[in-house]
Design a protein around this motif. Structure first.
Motif, PDB file in Angstrom:
ATOM      1  N   SER A  96      -2.370 -57.655 -17.215  1.00  0.00           N
ATOM      2  CA  SER A  96      -2.400 -56.332 -18.233  1.00  0.00           C
ATOM      3  C   SER A  96      -3.776 -55.973 -18.674  1.00  0.00           C
ATOM      4  CB  SER A  96      -1.553 -56.427 -19.320  1.00  0.00           C
ATOM      5  OG  SER A  96      -2.014 -57.256 -20.068  1.00  0.00           O
ATOM      6  N   PRO A  97      -4.253 -54.647 -19.016  1.00  0.00           N
ATOM      7  CA  PRO A  97      -5.613 -54.600 -19.555  1.00  0.00           C
ATOM      8  C   PRO A  97      -5.583 -55.196 -20.914  1.00  0.00           C
ATOM      9  CG  PRO A  97      -4.817 -52.416 -18.604  1.00  0.00           C
ATOM     10  CD  PRO A  97      -3.509 -53.615 -18.497  1.00  0.00           C
ATOM     11  N   GLU A  98      -4.727 -55.395 -21.702  1.00  0.00           N
ATOM     12  CA  GLU A  98      -4.637 -55.992 -22.977  1.00  0.00           C
ATOM     13  C   GLU A  98      -5.083 -57.534 -22.639  1.00  0.00           C
ATOM     14  OE1 GLU A  98      -2.620 -52.213 -23.197  1.00  0.00           O
ATOM     15  OE2 GLU A  98      -2.119 -54.113 -21.808  1.00  0.00           O
ATOM     16  N   ALA A  99      -4.519 -58.117 -21.701  1.00  0.00           N
ATOM     17  CA  ALA A  99      -4.735 -59.587 -21.559  1.00  0.00           C
ATOM     18  C   ALA A  99      -6.171 -59.864 -20.933  1.00  0.00           C
ATOM     19  CB  ALA A  99      -3.936 -60.214 -20.446  1.00  0.00           C
ATOM     20  N   GLY A 100      -6.651 -58.601 -20.157  1.00  0.00           N
ATOM     21  CA  GLY A 100      -8.062 -58.638 -19.649  1.00  0.00           C
ATOM     22  C   GLY A 100      -8.940 -58.418 -20.659  1.00  0.00           C
ATOM     23  N   ALA A 101      -8.445 -57.609 -21.705  1.00  0.00           N
ATOM     24  CA  ALA A 101      -9.688 -57.466 -22.797  1.00  0.00           C
ATOM     25  C   ALA A 101      -9.736 -58.785 -23.658  1.00  0.00           C
ATOM     26  CB  ALA A 101      -9.053 -56.329 -23.802  1.00  0.00           C
ATOM     27  N   VAL A 102      -8.675 -59.492 -23.801  1.00  0.00           N
ATOM     28  CA  VAL A 102      -8.769 -60.717 -24.656  1.00  0.00           C
ATOM     29  C   VAL A 102      -9.476 -61.784 -23.739  1.00  0.00           C
ATOM     30  CG1 VAL A 102      -7.504 -62.798 -25.366  1.00  0.00           C
ATOM     31  CG2 VAL A 102      -6.393 -60.441 -25.663  1.00  0.00           C
ATOM     32  N   ILE A 103      -9.480 -61.866 -22.666  1.00  0.00           N
ATOM     33  CA  ILE A 103     -10.467 -62.777 -21.731  1.00  0.00           C
ATOM     34  C   ILE A 103     -11.844 -62.379 -21.925  1.00  0.00           C
ATOM     35  CG2 ILE A 103     -10.907 -63.407 -19.379  1.00  0.00           C
ATOM     36  CD1 ILE A 103      -7.873 -63.050 -18.760  1.00  0.00           C
TER      37      ILE A 103
END
Length: 396
Positions: A115-122
């Motif tokens: 998800s874009p949200e998980a990618g943003a956290v990474i």
């Protein structure tokens, strides 16, 4: 011959400025303008490069000669002006960092399907990791250089596979079918607007490259920064031109991803993911570092704990994106304000260039002053126009 240490610092500042400019918005902007203007977009790029160099040389030279950050220079021009500019820079930096974090999330989504949200956290974790090491600023320089070179190579590959009409692009760069002034001003604002104007200048100051004797080095670094950002812009323009000249239609939802995929198939789509992640993370780092550099002067605790403030800046931007996404009104307002930041800050720098209390006996080149005044007038008009146009969206 310059010492190796200085070359490393000069390149670091140049790549920091360039990769700060090359974010998700830069990729989309370049692709969309190529689609609407075709080969004539080359003239827009050429004109914006000349104006960008004029802006950066004005700003970086005055920062170096005065040996002060932009907000301190502004306060010497007019008490309180530095704080006003710092607030504008930090608010704009926060808003655009939300977009940068989101862009990185989109890139990771393309690469790994998360998800874009998980990618943003990474992406945030990678950015924060750089500022946790002992030599954080050197690490920042090296990371910006590595990601900048990676983007150049990948976009070059896509540009070659798209087989653009290079002859037509060269011709229309000199003799365009039409001249789009709004596109020129948009590119100038996107390359040297807001915090980006000061990213490299403040980095050189932090590294001890200052004083009138350092001006040849400062000039080299400033021109190198614009050259790197412009090279990426030109390669992306050629890649997009190769696609649109064949009559292929770009996906309106994600124009740059379309260019990569139509030019190089599934491999191209994967390369887009890598370029998007590289562009977004370096912009996150550049925005956070430069925004915090604007508030360092106001409290000794910020000066002592600069890296922790940078980490906090990145973390807050990420939390906002993950919890409420990209707040549309905030981004609209920040975009409009960003158009006004450049004329205010550049105008302040031009005034400072003629105050002996700030620059001593240094004589600022007249041609740079004329260039600067031209950009101030153009960007003030366009920034005001944009802000007025956006008011109904904000309050309607």
């Amino acid at each position: 011959m310059k010492p190796a240490r200085n070359w490393s610092v000069l390149l670091g500042a140049a790549f920091l400025m360039a990769t700060s400019a090359v974010g998700p918005g830069f990729l989309t902007q370049t692709t969309v303008f190529t689609q609407t203007l075709g080969a004539s977009f080359g003239f827009v790029i050429l004109t914006s490069i000349v104006l960008d160099i004029g802006v950066q040389l004005n700003v970086w030279r005055v920062i170096a000669v005065s040996e002060k950050r932009a907000q301190d220079i502004a306060n010497m021009v007019l008490p309180g002006l530095g704080l006003f500019i710092a607030v504008l820079i930090v608010l704009g930096g926060f808003a655009f960092n939300i977009g940068n974090v989101g862009g990185a999330g989109l890139g990771f989504n393309v690469l790994f399907g998360i998800s874009p949200e998980a990618g943003a956290v990474i992406a945030a974790a990678i950015s924060i990791g750089i500022f946790l090491v002992r030599e954080a600023k050197k690490m920042m320089d090296r990371f910006a250089q590595l990601m900048g070179l990676l983007m150049i190579l990948l976009i070059l590959y896509v540009a070659i596979t798209s087989a653009p009409p290079v002859g037509e692009a060269v011709l229309k760069t000199v003799l365009p079918d039409k001249i789009d002034f709004i596109a020129i001003i948009t590119l100038v604002g996107g390359t040297v607007g807001g915090y980006i104007t000061f990213a490299g200048g403040h980095r050189l100051l932090d590294a001890g490259v200052k004083g009138e004797a350092s001006l040849p080095e400062v000039t080299t670094s400033a021109v190198s920064g614009i050259t790197i950002a412009s090279l990426i812009r030109i390669l992306l323009f050629l890649a997009a031109l190769g696609v649109v000249s064949k009559g292929l239609v770009l996906d309106a939802g994600n124009p740059p991803a379309s260019v990569f995929q139509l030019a190089a198939g599934d491999i191209g789509y994967t390369l887009f993911g890598i370029v998007m992640v590289s562009a977004a993370i370096t912009s996150v780092i550049g925005s956070a570092y430069t925004s915090v550099s604007f508030i360092r002067s106001y409290h000794s605790s910020i000066e002592r704990n600069e890296n922790w403030f940078i980490i906090g800046f990145i973390a807050i931007s990420t939390v906002i994106f993950v919890t409420i996404g990209r707040p549309v009104h905030l981004l609209i307002l920040a975009g409009a304000l960003n158009g006004l930041i450049l004329p205010i800050t550049l105008g302040t720098i031009l005034l400072a260039a003629y105050k002996k209390t700030i620059i001593g006996d240094y004589r600022h080149p007249l041609w740079l002053t004329v260039f600067g005044i031209l950009v101030v007038l153009l960007m003030a008009w366009m920034g005001g126009y944009t802000l007025i146009k956006q008011l109904p969206a904000l309050f309607g």
